[in-house]
Design an enzyme around this catalytic site. Structure first.
Site, PDB file in Angstrom:
ATOM      1  N   GLY A  37      -1.897  31.699 -52.977  1.00 15.23           N
ATOM      2  CA  GLY A  37      -1.380  31.814 -51.904  1.00 15.23           C
ATOM      3  C   GLY A  37      -3.857  30.410 -50.502  1.00 15.23           C
ATOM      4  O   GLY A  37      -4.213  30.934 -51.363  1.00 15.23           O
TER       5      GLY A  37
ATOM      6  N   HIS B  97      -3.228   2.942 -24.180  1.00 15.06           N
ATOM      7  CA  HIS B  97      -2.756   2.378 -25.262  1.00 15.06           C
ATOM      8  C   HIS B  97      -2.285   4.865 -25.439  1.00 15.06           C
ATOM      9  O   HIS B  97      -1.258   4.480 -26.126  1.00 15.06           O
ATOM     10  CB  HIS B  97      -4.399   3.166 -25.919  1.00 15.06           C
ATOM     11  CG  HIS B  97      -4.217   3.224 -27.273  1.00 15.06           C
ATOM     12  ND1 HIS B  97      -4.774   2.011 -28.629  1.00 15.06           N
ATOM     13  CD2 HIS B  97      -3.655   4.534 -27.814  1.00 15.06           C
ATOM     14  CE1 HIS B  97      -4.705   3.014 -29.622  1.00 15.06           C
ATOM     15  NE2 HIS B  97      -4.090   4.061 -29.710  1.00 15.06           N
ATOM     16  N   GLU B  98      -2.735   5.546 -24.785  1.00 16.24           N
ATOM     17  CA  GLU B  98      -1.824   6.495 -24.908  1.00 16.24           C
ATOM     18  C   GLU B  98      -0.514   6.416 -23.915  1.00 16.24           C
ATOM     19  O   GLU B  98       0.340   7.039 -24.535  1.00 16.24           O
ATOM     20  CB  GLU B  98      -2.886   7.530 -24.704  1.00 16.24           C
ATOM     21  CG  GLU B  98      -4.425   7.819 -25.050  1.00 16.24           C
ATOM     22  CD  GLU B  98      -4.205   7.823 -26.419  1.00 16.24           C
ATOM     23  OE1 GLU B  98      -2.981   7.942 -26.997  1.00 16.24           O
ATOM     24  OE2 GLU B  98      -5.202   7.282 -27.916  1.00 16.24           O
TER      25      GLU B  98
ATOM     26  N   HIS C  54       2.018   5.025 -26.839  1.00 12.68           N
ATOM     27  CA  HIS C  54       1.948   6.531 -27.277  1.00 12.68           C
ATOM     28  C   HIS C  54       3.313   6.832 -27.517  1.00 12.68           C
ATOM     29  O   HIS C  54       4.256   7.647 -27.251  1.00 12.68           O
ATOM     30  CB  HIS C  54       1.297   7.003 -27.876  1.00 12.68           C
ATOM     31  CG  HIS C  54       0.074   6.475 -29.122  1.00 12.68           C
ATOM     32  ND1 HIS C  54       0.356   5.547 -29.914  1.00 12.68           N
ATOM     33  CD2 HIS C  54      -0.832   6.734 -28.538  1.00 12.68           C
ATOM     34  CE1 HIS C  54      -0.881   5.089 -30.601  1.00 12.68           C
ATOM     35  NE2 HIS C  54      -1.622   5.350 -30.074  1.00 12.68           N
TER      36      HIS C  54
END
Length: 646
Positions: A204, A426-427, A430
């Site tokens: 793992g 910009h954000e 999104h």
């Protein structure tokens, strides 16, 4: 955690040692430097003769190497005679001085033997003491214990770990419960002719709980637990590792039934014949001895070998064959249910506020291991302590999660208004594209608080863990990633597009490249793989395709990647051009409050208002209380889930 014999306190041992050394030194000083009469005055031989002639000397003892005398006032003196002085006796008679001869000094037999033997005994004692101390301080690797095993034996007295302390890896735990039953009652399996596996290999990623699971097996069965690292076997001296393997199995047989846990076994169990030099020869000899020892004991002896690694592909095939490590048990990263259970286990140790929801935290931490989640709880507790709180609230967990995933918040510098406005749009781009893409994951929050290498981010929170991704979701993610760049272009113009979208472009390119080269989602290229995987990562065009690939095929691959990225760009442009008013609303809200939750963004998009009781309307001119950092050219992460997929 090691079993040790009872012994005195260390300071008492040190006191006795230093006391003995001081006593020996005092004895040596007394033997080699005998005490002289310090009250006698040393005078020259000429002064001595002059004082005798003057009648000042009462008596003398004349020896071969020394003359002792007393003045008439009883003050002692001493001098060294001149050899063969025949006039001294006549001088003493003429002056009326009493004189006598002094017998030669004779040393006793004990003193002679002490002087001859004591240095040798002292040297031998010091050598034995130093060697024993080196052996004790170095443990199995001491001066006289190169070949001794470094395995540490843990017992129930030093903090028992059981399956109740292991969460999120139920399948792996069930695989090992049979071993616990065998250690508790071996006769149950022997009646039916069954043989328990000699060894189990736990495979793992780091932090998934392999060591904890092995300790839980020993805790449930109530047997001794030997633990050692694979690197502890290999030394610079050839043959030491093999000797340590033999000693480890001898200890295990003396304490059977027991469990021997070898962590990071790939350090000693790599493919044989893969290198040259003494270090490789030593490793191969150690591996050979390990293979022989595992063949040399029977399953009914009650010794279970458990090993752990995150590199099973490099292990020697002889180590994995039946009869040695019979079972290979995968310990995966926990899913959402497992993460919730792990969080609940660690949250028992901290006082929680009523608003803490382990399920919400589990949804927002995809890809985290058990160790990462333990660190998350610890960071939240430390943050609550710094804030002088009595309870750890959800706000501390969210801040700790952002800090672990995205980095530390920038607080030292302040952004200008124009830079902060561009970051907000910009954000908002999104967030707006993600809101209008049905296949996209729900928004958890959007923020323009810079963290790590990001000036701001929009974090998504999937409803469940995704084990496969559909084409529509990939196209939605491409559009979402490019939403920030499109928002800058629409609001500020083509010439004002910033370098802040560099991380978005890199993310979109990686996603489009994977769609074309690995997932067969290009109609022009068809369902073919043009990339091969090595060591867990993709390294470009596969060797079998590279030599036969024409320039036209390579150009077609580049064209398809460009087409997918530009398709996401065009889709984002359509959404933002059709909902410019919503873009302004979300951006203004980010400028006011810096961080918005997913519900607040949905409310802004639907109603143009924000659901905060004390919140002013977006665009009212209020400035946030806390400043942010100056932006720098770098990455802007659209969200944790989207970033991990790309």
């Amino acid at each position: 955690m090691n079993e040790e014999q009872p012994s005195g306190s260390p300071w008492m041992k040190n006191l006795m040692i230093w006391g003995g050394i001081a006593l020996v030194l005092a004895l040596l000083v007394s033997v080699f430097n005998p005490r002289s009469d310090t009250a006698a005055t040393q005078i020259s031989y000429s002064d001595f003769r002059a004082k005798v002639q003057a009648g000042q000397v009462a008596s003398v003892q004349v020896g071969e190497t020394k003359i002792l005398g007393k003045y008439k006032d009883d003050k002692p003196f001493t001098t060294v005679p001149i050899p063969n002085d025949t006039t001294l006796q006549a001088l003493l008679q003429d002056s009326g001085t009493r004189y006598d001869g002094k017998p030669p000094e004779e040393s006793s037999l004990f003193v002679v033997l002490l002087i001859q033997v004591l240095p040798v005994l002292l040297f031998l004692g010091l050598a034995v003491f130093v060697l024993r101390q080196m052996q004790k301080s170095g443990g199995a690797g001491g001066a006289m214990g190169f070949g001794k095993s470094k395995a540490k034996m843990l017992t129930e007295k030093q903090g028992r770990v059981t399956f109740a302390d292991v969460a999120g890896i139920d399948e792996a735990r069930e695989e090992l419960e049979e071993i616990v039953e065998f250690l508790k009652d071996p006769s149950r399996f022997a009646k039916l002719g069954g043989q328990i596996p000699k060894g189990a290999l736990l495979v793992g990623s780091p932090g998934t709980g392999k060591t904890l699971l092995a300790r839980a097996i020993a805790g449930e069965a109530g047997v001794p637990f030997f633990t050692i690292s694979g690197s502890d076997f290999v030394e610079m001296f050839v043959g030491v590792g093999a000797s340590r393997v033999r000693d480890m199995f001898e200890q295990a047989k003396r304490n059977a039934p027991c469990i021997v846990f070898i962590d990071e076994i790939d350090a000693v169990g790599r493919h044989r014949g893969s290198g040259l030099g003494n270090s490789n020869d030593e490793r191969e000899q150690t591996l050979n001895q390990l293979l022989v020892e595992m063949d040399g004991f029977e399953a009914n002896e009650g010794i279970i070998i458990i090993a752990a690694t995150n590199r099973p592909d490099v292990l020697d095939p002889a180590l994995l064959r039946p009869g040695r490590f019979d079972r290979r048990i995968t310990v995966p990263l926990p899913d959402i249910e497992g993460r919730e259970q792990i969080l609940q286990v660690h949250m028992k140790k901290v006082p929680l506020a009523p608003d803490v929801d382990a399920r919400t935290l589990a949804r927002g931490t995809p890809g985290m291991s058990g160790a990462d989640l333990a660190n998350l709880v610890n960071e939240a507790a430390l943050m609550a302590a710094r804030r002088a709180k009595r309870l750890v609230a959800m706000a501390e967990f969210e801040t700790a999660k952002d800090r672990i995933i995205m980095g530390t918040e920038w607080k030292s510098l302040v952004m200008t208004d124009d830079e902060k406005k561009m970051t907000a749009y910009h954000e908002a781009g999104h967030a707006l594209v993600r809101m209008h893409e049905p296949a996209s994951d729900p928004i958890h929050k959007a923020t323009i608080i810079p963290r790590g290498g990001a000036l701001g981010m929009v974090v998504s929170m999937p409803e469940r863990d995704n084990y496969s991704y559909h084409r529509d979701k990939m196209f939605a993610d491409l559009a979402t990633v490019m939403g920030g760049r499109v928002a800058e272009e629409v609001i500020f113009g083509h010439q004002k597009v910033s370098s802040g979208a560099s991380g978005d472009i890199q993310q979109a390119t990686k996603l489009a490249r994977a769609m074309v080269l690995r997932w067969g989602m290009s109609e022009a290229l068809g369902p073919l793989e043009y990339e091969e995987e090595q060591g867990g990562g993709y390294l470009g065009y596969s060797q079998s395709v590279r030599h036969s690939m024409s320039n036209e095929t390579a150009q077609l691959i580049d064209t398809e990647i460009k087409r997918l990225v530009e398709g996401g760009l065009n889709r984002a442009r359509e959404v933002i051009n059709g909902h410019t008013d919503q873009l302004h609303t979300v951006a203004n809200a980010l400028l006011e409050y810096e961080t918005l939750t997913g519900d607040e963004i949905r409310s802004l998009v639907d109603t143009g208002k924000i659901n905060r009781p004390d919140a002013p309307a977006p665009g009212s001119g209020l400035t946030p209380v806390r400043g942010s950092a100056i932006p720098r050219a770098g990455k802007r992460f659209v969200g944790v889930a989207a970033r991990d997929k790309a």
